[in-house]
Design an enzyme around this catalytic site. Structure first.
Site, PDB file in Angstrom:
ATOM      1  N   HIS A 217       0.716  -1.546   0.188  1.00 41.05           N
ATOM      2  CA  HIS A 217      -0.144  -0.103   0.081  1.00 41.05           C
ATOM      3  C   HIS A 217       0.716   1.504  -0.216  1.00 41.05           C
ATOM      4  CE1 HIS A 217      -2.648   3.011   2.313  1.00 41.05           C
ATOM      5  NE2 HIS A 217      -3.670   2.501   1.334  1.00 41.05           N
TER       6      HIS A 217
ATOM      7  N   HIS B 117      -0.580  10.007  -3.282  1.00 42.38           N
ATOM      8  CA  HIS B 117      -2.073   9.768  -2.861  1.00 42.38           C
ATOM      9  C   HIS B 117      -3.301  10.880  -2.879  1.00 42.38           C
ATOM     10  CE1 HIS B 117      -5.202   9.335   0.767  1.00 42.38           C
ATOM     11  NE2 HIS B 117      -5.075   7.940  -0.161  1.00 42.38           N
TER      12      HIS B 117
END
Ligand code: CA
Length: 333
Positions: free
Chosen positions: A32, A74
């Protein structure tokens, strides 16, 4: 020169053959934002460590620069993970935030990337991770990230997938950019995205955009619809409660290969099944859960091993994890 060219082709063929089995070699360990438990998220260093720690896929969140270059970040904003406020103090919008799309790539490349902080307080989001302010990391472009992963595939002899999230397509459209088209073209140019591609998953939260990617943009590769919350900015009008109902899952199964779900959607507060993962799997959908964090476990799990076993028990087949080594080890227990 020729012989070496054939050697490379042979190595690639071997990799593709090995890769063909990868997609079925579930469960998948998905790093992740790279190995973000150990190094600042989405840096090249975190991507390389993820591969070193045994991840099957490296997750890449993608936004566009003002000049339309896909970069791995992100948030649509830069405040939480870079020194943008110090370096370009007069470039915030009215909301006080610094948006990546307001900066050309050349400007973004001057930023120092670091461990994620709360932009309001400057405090680390995860207190026991890489120290805030330490190191001088760079923002990676999508193309540099792909080159890194492909280089590591060659040097390790192991297929390593990309798990690419197209961030905020509606926001990008409002800013005059078609991020999905740009990212799909970049991936195709690098050899990714054919039907059944074992080295790519494409993911997104915006259900209307997921359908556009499949039906209008001609993307034939593995595709995952992320399930979030209806009030999240990423939702862009998506009704996740409708999607996880039986009729929604049936509709999803006609478009995507799997769903990406928060742990709490498939396991309740006591670690018991909610039934969603089983209902999705019964429709032929892969179920990938986010986010496994050794330093932020659900209350019912004593450690990563217990969390992984709980998820495996409900047919979760992919694990978004900040600590790919701990998740890999737990899967082997
Ligand atoms: Ca993501």
């Amino acid at each position: 020169m020729r012989a070496s060219g054939r050697g490379v082709a042979g190595a690639l063929l071997a990799m593709l053959v090995a890769g063909a089995t990868l997609a079925r070699a579930e469960p998948l360990v998905i790093a992740h934002r790279g190995a973000s438990g150990y190094l600042p998220e989405h840096t090249a260093e975190a991507q390389a460590l993820a591969v070193g720690l045994g991840a099957d896929f490296v997750e890449l969140d993608v936004v566009l620069s003002r000049d339309g270059v896909p970069v791995v970040l992100h948030d649509p904003t830069l405040d939480a993970t870079t020194d943008v406020a110090a370096r370009f103090p007069d470039r915030a919008r009215a909301d006080g935030r610094f948006y990546a799309i307001d900066f050309d790539l050349a400007e973004l490349m001057t930023l120092a990337v670091g461990e994620r902080v709360d932009p309001g307080t400057g405090e680390a989001v995860f207190s026991a991770r890489f120290p805030v302010g330490r190191g001088d990391f760079e923002l990676p472009t999508l193309s540099r990230s792909i080159a890194l992963v492909q280089g590591l595939e060659a040097s390790t002899g192991r297929p390593i997938g990309l798990y690419v999230e197209i961030k905020r397509p509606a926001f990008h459209r409002d800013e005059g950019q078609d991020i999905s088209r740009v990212v799909l073209e970049a991936l195709a140019a690098a050899g990714y995205g054919s039907a059944g591609d074992p080295r790519l998953y494409l993911q997104g939260f915006d259900w209307a955009e997921t359908q556009r990617i499949r039906k209008e943009l001609g993307y034939a590769g593995p595709l995952v619809q992320l399930i979030g919350g209806n009030s999240w900015p990423d939702a862009a009008g998506t009704d996740y409660e409708a999607l996880v109902a039986d009729a929604g899952l049936a509709e999803l199964a006609g478009v995507v290969d799997g769903i990406g779900v928060p742990i709490g959607r498939v396991l309740d507060d006591a670690g018991g099944s909610t039934g969603l993962a089983e209902r999705a799997a019964a429709r032929g959908l892969a179920v990938h859960a986010y986010t496994l964090r050794a330093d932020r476990l659900p209350g019912w799990a004593a450690d990563m091993g217990e969390l992984v076993r709980g998820l495996e028990a409900v047919e979760v087949s992919g694990f978004f994890t900040d600590q790919p080594d701990l998740t890999r080890r737990a899967l082997g227990e």
